[in-house]
Structure formats: C-alpha cells, structure tokens
Scaffold this active site. Structure first.
Site, PDB file in Angstrom:
ATOM      1  NE  ARG A 261       0.282 -11.006  25.260  1.00  0.00           N
ATOM      2  CZ  ARG A 261      -0.637 -10.695  26.141  1.00  0.00           C
ATOM      3  NH1 ARG A 261      -1.884 -11.114  25.976  1.00  0.00           N
ATOM      4  NH2 ARG A 261      -0.341  -9.961  27.198  1.00  0.00           N
ATOM      5  CD  GLU A 290      -3.712  -7.571  19.483  1.00  0.00           C
ATOM      6  OE1 GLU A 290      -3.861  -6.695  20.369  1.00  0.00           O
ATOM      7  OE2 GLU A 290      -3.880  -8.779  19.706  1.00  0.00           O
ATOM      8  CG  HIS A 309      -6.112  -8.060  22.982  1.00  0.00           C
ATOM      9  ND1 HIS A 309      -4.774  -8.029  22.695  1.00  0.00           N
ATOM     10  CD2 HIS A 309      -6.210  -8.691  24.181  1.00  0.00           C
ATOM     11  CE1 HIS A 309      -4.085  -8.600  23.669  1.00  0.00           C
ATOM     12  NE2 HIS A 309      -4.941  -9.016  24.588  1.00  0.00           N
TER      13      HIS A 309
END
Length: 356
Positions: A261, A290, A309
């Site tokens: 994360r 993000e 991601h």
C-alpha cells in the site's frame, strides 16, 4: 436452497449498521424468499455471477446508489474494491451479515463501524500471490541488468557498453509475511537470492523466510538488504512504517519496492532518500494518492519505476476474483465455513487460516 441456511431472523439479531426487525414471511431481506446480495460495482458489473443471480436477489449499484441497495441486503460484494463508498452508505446496512471485497487488502472497508459490528468480512486472498511475486522478480532483474537505461539508450540510438549486477547472492528483506510475501520469498530464492522477512514477531527457521524479524525493529535489520520489498497489510501499526529513520538505516544504494500500500511509506521521506542517493532506486506500484499526481517528482526521478497499481493484475484476474466470491456465496448459503475470513482487529486473514 433453504432459507434457513443463510440466517434465521427469529434467532439471529441483525448485524449491520442499524437495528432492524426481520420482514414478516421471509428469512431474508427481500420479498422473494431468497437472500439479497448488494454489489458495489461502479459502471462495470462483474462477469460470472449467473449462479448468484439464480440463487439470490442481486442489486448492482454504484457509489451513489449503494445505500438504497444495502437496505434489507444480507450480503455485500465490494467489486469496486478501490471505492470508498461503503462507510458513507453503512447507515443503510440494516440486515447485513457478510461483506466480501474483491481484493487482498481490506483497508477501504475496515472502518470503525464495520470493526465493531458482527458482519463477517472476507477477502480475495490467493489471486495475486504469484503475479505479484513475478512482478517483484521482474523489477529486481530490471534494476540489476540496467534494463531501463538500455531502453533509454536504444531510443537515443546510442551504443554504450556497461557492466551489470548479479541477482544471485543478493539479499532481500520482505516486509510482510502473508501469502503474497511467502510467494515473493519463494520466487526470489529460486533466483538465487538470500531472503529474510519482517512480520509481527520474531521467528527463526521459518520455512519461507529463514529468519523473520519484528517490524517494530525494522530499522535494525534493513541495513543488510540490497532490496527491501514492502507487502505488509495497511494497518494502524504499518502506516508510515517506511519513514526517514528507516530509509536512512538502509544500505547505501539499496532498492525499495512497494507492492503493498502506498501509505506504508512516507512519500516525502522516500523522495528525499532517492534524491540524496541513499536509495539506489525504487519500484513503486502503489501510492498514498492514486492516480499519482502529474506534478509528483517520482514520475521523472532517475532509477524510479512507476506502475499504476497493477502488479497483481494479470490476464484473467477479474474472473478469478468473481470465482472466489461465488465459491464463498455457495458456502455462505449452505451454512458452511467461509474462505479468507479477515480478523478485523488485525486487518488481514491470519497466517495459516482461510476459514471460520
């Protein structure tokens, strides 16, 4: 499918966010004698839900419609696992018994009201283990073999001979010893690397890591690693664990890889460590904000690899996520133990368990 196999309102109290009484004539939240499943899916519904649609009343909803879908719902499938809509709609969860999220990380739904409720939380552990391990090995090879520089030189049509590094014999510290961390350790050992781990407590002779160091002593052990890989779950204890203190304790020129994360690392401290040359590079698949803002210096810093991601997202991953939910729905409807039950105090599925 018998109604009583999911829950019996005459003996079970509602477990959602608000008190409620069961509707008369039905063991479920709907009017059809079938369980009601709300699905938070945004604009794209999951494929492969035919079995659930046959057995249950399925309500597909985006963030704005989630509260309406949750009223009277027995289960919630968070297909849009990056959404933060669940806490805002939780007041409408008057009968909810089970919440499943289509990701390994559960931090988007692990808010205080869910923690304190009796709603069972399950995740999609197992889908991403091997793909993320392959990603980690890939970026380690990219660093060691200077592939990013080779690509830049190719585009410039420059013939510049260089020497590169060996991967075998390098040391890796994997911070996070769950299934993905274990898959990473196994993959890196196959490439000839020496691997240790960092987890909640010290362990010697671990089958995957050899030695596991406690994460609260991280700064005492990062200094021996050529590569430090972050894959720990995001909890109150792990948030910001990679800060200036830890980065300065790392070996000069070591590489940092974050596939866990973004919030595990303090972004400003990471940028400082890269800018000063304390770190020799970073491969970052996750970020505290993000999408990564266009003005972030991480986009253009040398020896930094940015990916959006996607380290675990291989062809077919969405189908695998639905398969896990459908399998768990079948178990839940039959009153059988669920897979991947999350300990809501810990914030992840405890190692060595997959069911209740």
């Amino acid at each position: 499918m018998g109604a009583g196999k999911v829950h019996r309102p005459d003996v079970d109290a509602p477990r959602g966010g608000s008190p409620a009484t069961a509707p008369s004539g039905s063991g479920y939240g709907g009017d059809t004698g079938r369980p009601v499943v709300a699905v938070l899916c945004g604009d794209h519904r999951p494929n492969g839900m035919a079995k659930v649609e046959q057995e249950a009343e399925v309500r597909y909803a985006n963030a704005e419609g989630l509260a309406d879908a949750l009223r009277g719902a027995d289960a919630l499938f968070v297909w849009d696992f990056l959404s933060t809509a669940v806490p805002d709609a939780w007041h409408a969860a008057d009968r909810l018994r089970w919440l499943h999220i289509a990701s390994a990380g559960v931090d988007p739904v692990l808010f205080p009201e869910l923690r304190s409720s009796d709603v069972v939380l399950t995740n999609s552990r197992g889908v991403f283990d091997t793909p993320i391990a392959e990603y980690v090995l890939g970026v380690i090879l990219a660093f060691a073999k200077d592939l990013m520089r080779s690509y830049d030189l190719q585009r410039e049509k420059r013939w510049q001979h260089r020497e590169t590094e060996r991967v075998g014999g390098k040391r890796a510290l994997v911070v996070g010893t769950g299934p993905i961390g274990r898959a990473i350790a196994t993959t890196l050992r196959t490439a000839g690397m020496e691997v240790s781990g960092a987890g909640r407590s010290y362990r010697a002779n671990d089958a995957h890591f050899g030695t596991v160091y406690p994460t609260d002593e991280l700064s005492e052990h990062v200094g021996s690693a050529d590569y430090v890989i972050a894959i720990a779950p995001l909890t109150e204890q792990t948030s910001g664990m990679f800060d200036r203190h830890v980065f300065r304790a790392m070996k000069n020129g070591a590489r940092f890889i974050n596939v866990g994360r973004g919030e595990l690392a303090v972004t400003g401290d990471l940028i400082e460590a890269l800018d000063t040359g304390q770190l020799g590079g970073a491969a970052l698949d996750v970020f505290d904000n993000e999408p990564l803002p266009a003005d972030s210096p991480l986009w253009t810093m040398p020896h930094v690899l940015v990916s959006p991601h996607m380290s675990g997202d291989v062809v077919g991953w969405r189908d695998s996520l639905v398969e896990i939910f459908v399998d768990n729905f079948t178990r839940w409807a039959a009153g059988e133990p669920l897979r991947n039950v999350v300990d809501k105090d810990l914030g992840y599925v405890p190692t060595g368990t997959s069911r209740v």
